[in-house]
Write a protein that holds these residues in place. Structure first.
Motif, short mmCIF file in Angstrom:
data_model
loop_
_atom_site.label_atom_id
_atom_site.label_comp_id
_atom_site.label_asym_id
_atom_site.label_seq_id
_atom_site.Cartn_x
_atom_site.Cartn_y
_atom_site.Cartn_z
N ALA A 31 62.25 18.64 14.04
CA ALA A 31 63.48 18.67 13.24
C ALA A 31 63.79 17.30 12.64
O ALA A 31 64.21 17.20 11.48
N VAL A 32 63.58 16.23 13.41
CA VAL A 32 63.80 14.88 12.87
C VAL A 32 62.85 14.64 11.71
O VAL A 32 63.25 14.11 10.66
N ASP A 33 61.59 15.03 11.86
CA ASP A 33 60.61 14.87 10.79
C ASP A 33 61.05 15.63 9.54
O ASP A 33 61.03 15.09 8.42
N GLU A 34 61.45 16.88 9.71
CA GLU A 34 61.88 17.68 8.56
C GLU A 34 63.10 17.07 7.88
O GLU A 34 63.15 16.96 6.65
N GLN A 35 64.10 16.68 8.68
CA GLN A 35 65.31 16.10 8.11
C GLN A 35 65.03 14.80 7.40
O GLN A 35 65.56 14.56 6.31
N THR A 36 64.23 13.96 7.99
CA THR A 36 63.91 12.67 7.39
C THR A 36 63.22 12.85 6.05
O THR A 36 63.57 12.18 5.06
N ARG A 37 62.25 13.74 5.99
CA ARG A 37 61.52 13.98 4.73
C ARG A 37 62.45 14.56 3.66
O ARG A 37 62.41 14.13 2.50
N LEU A 38 63.28 15.53 4.04
CA LEU A 38 64.19 16.13 3.07
C LEU A 38 65.17 15.11 2.51
O LEU A 38 65.42 15.06 1.31
N GLN A 39 65.74 14.28 3.40
CA GLN A 39 66.71 13.29 2.97
C GLN A 39 66.06 12.20 2.13
O GLN A 39 66.64 11.75 1.14
N ALA A 40 64.88 11.78 2.51
CA ALA A 40 64.18 10.75 1.74
C ALA A 40 63.81 11.27 0.36
O ALA A 40 63.94 10.56 -0.65
N ALA A 46 65.34 13.71 -1.27
CA ALA A 46 66.58 13.90 -2.03
C ALA A 46 67.11 12.57 -2.57
O ALA A 46 67.70 12.53 -3.66
N ALA A 47 66.89 11.50 -1.84
CA ALA A 47 67.37 10.18 -2.27
C ALA A 47 66.39 9.50 -3.22
O ALA A 47 66.67 8.42 -3.72
N GLY A 48 65.23 10.13 -3.44
CA GLY A 48 64.23 9.54 -4.32
C GLY A 48 63.40 8.45 -3.65
O GLY A 48 62.67 7.72 -4.32
N ALA A 49 63.51 8.33 -2.34
CA ALA A 49 62.78 7.29 -1.63
C ALA A 49 61.30 7.62 -1.51
O ALA A 49 60.48 6.71 -1.37
#
Length: 187
Positions: free
Chosen positions: A144-153, A155-158
């Motif tokens: 879940a941390v992996d999924e959230q981190t990738r989605l947020q990154a 979405a932020a264009g990182a």
């Protein structure tokens, strides 16, 4: 206006979702509630106890399975618990990181562990149940941390990442459960 502990936790969950875990501070929460940060210490000794209460509230809102240990095969109950937990963690911004951290520090967030131990014990996995439950939680929290981190990154264009067509969570969970079954059979 005086706030109850539950009001502070509810607003903290909203602030978590709005700003993320790194920006969920006592100062920000006090501003959100229109009080001095020191007023929050009436309800919580420190930020860690606040975060533990937030994690516990997130888990209290989880759609836990209706099938209980003893009513269904332990594999199904454990799978339902893990899927429900993952879905709940992904509902809240940084939910996975928060709940995993609180549980790891022993400050709270024990409900998933307790549910897993009960299901595994009902399935005849005593004395393996505690280790199996922790293994399952490590998988769920890590994924879940992996999924959230990738989605947020993304979405932020990182990172330049297209959304994945499908999560491999279910396949990995099946592998972990199969491993538990092998260990059970070997005993």
């Amino acid at each position: 206006m005086r706030y109850r502990r539950s009001d502070v936790v509810s607003r903290a969950i909203e602030a978590l979702d709005d700003y993320g875990l790194a920006d969920l501070t006592m100062r920000r929460l006090g501003t959100e509630l229109g009080v001095q940060p020191s007023a929050l210490y009436h309800h919580f000794a420190n930020k860690q106890t606040l975060l533990a209460a937030v994690a516990d509230e997130i888990l209290a809102r989880a759609p836990w399975p209706t099938r209980q240990p003893g009513e269904a095969d332990w594999v199904d109950v454990v799978g339902d618990i893990c899927v429900g937990l993952r879905d709940t963690l992904l509902t809240w911004r940084d939910g996975a990181e928060l709940v995993a951290t609180v549980w790891s520090f022993g400050l709270g967030a024990a409900a998933p562990y307790e549910r897993l131990v009960a299901a595994l014990t009902a399935g005849g996995l005593e004395p393996l149940a505690p280790v199996a439950a922790r293994t399952l939680l490590h998988y769920v929290y890590g994924h879940a941390v992996d999924e959230q981190t990738r989605l947020q990154a993304a979405a932020a264009g990182a990172i330049d990442d297209d959304p994945r067509d499908e999560s491999d969570f279910a396949a990995g969970l099946g592998m972990v459960i199969a491993g538990i079954q092998v260990v059970r059979a070997a005993r």
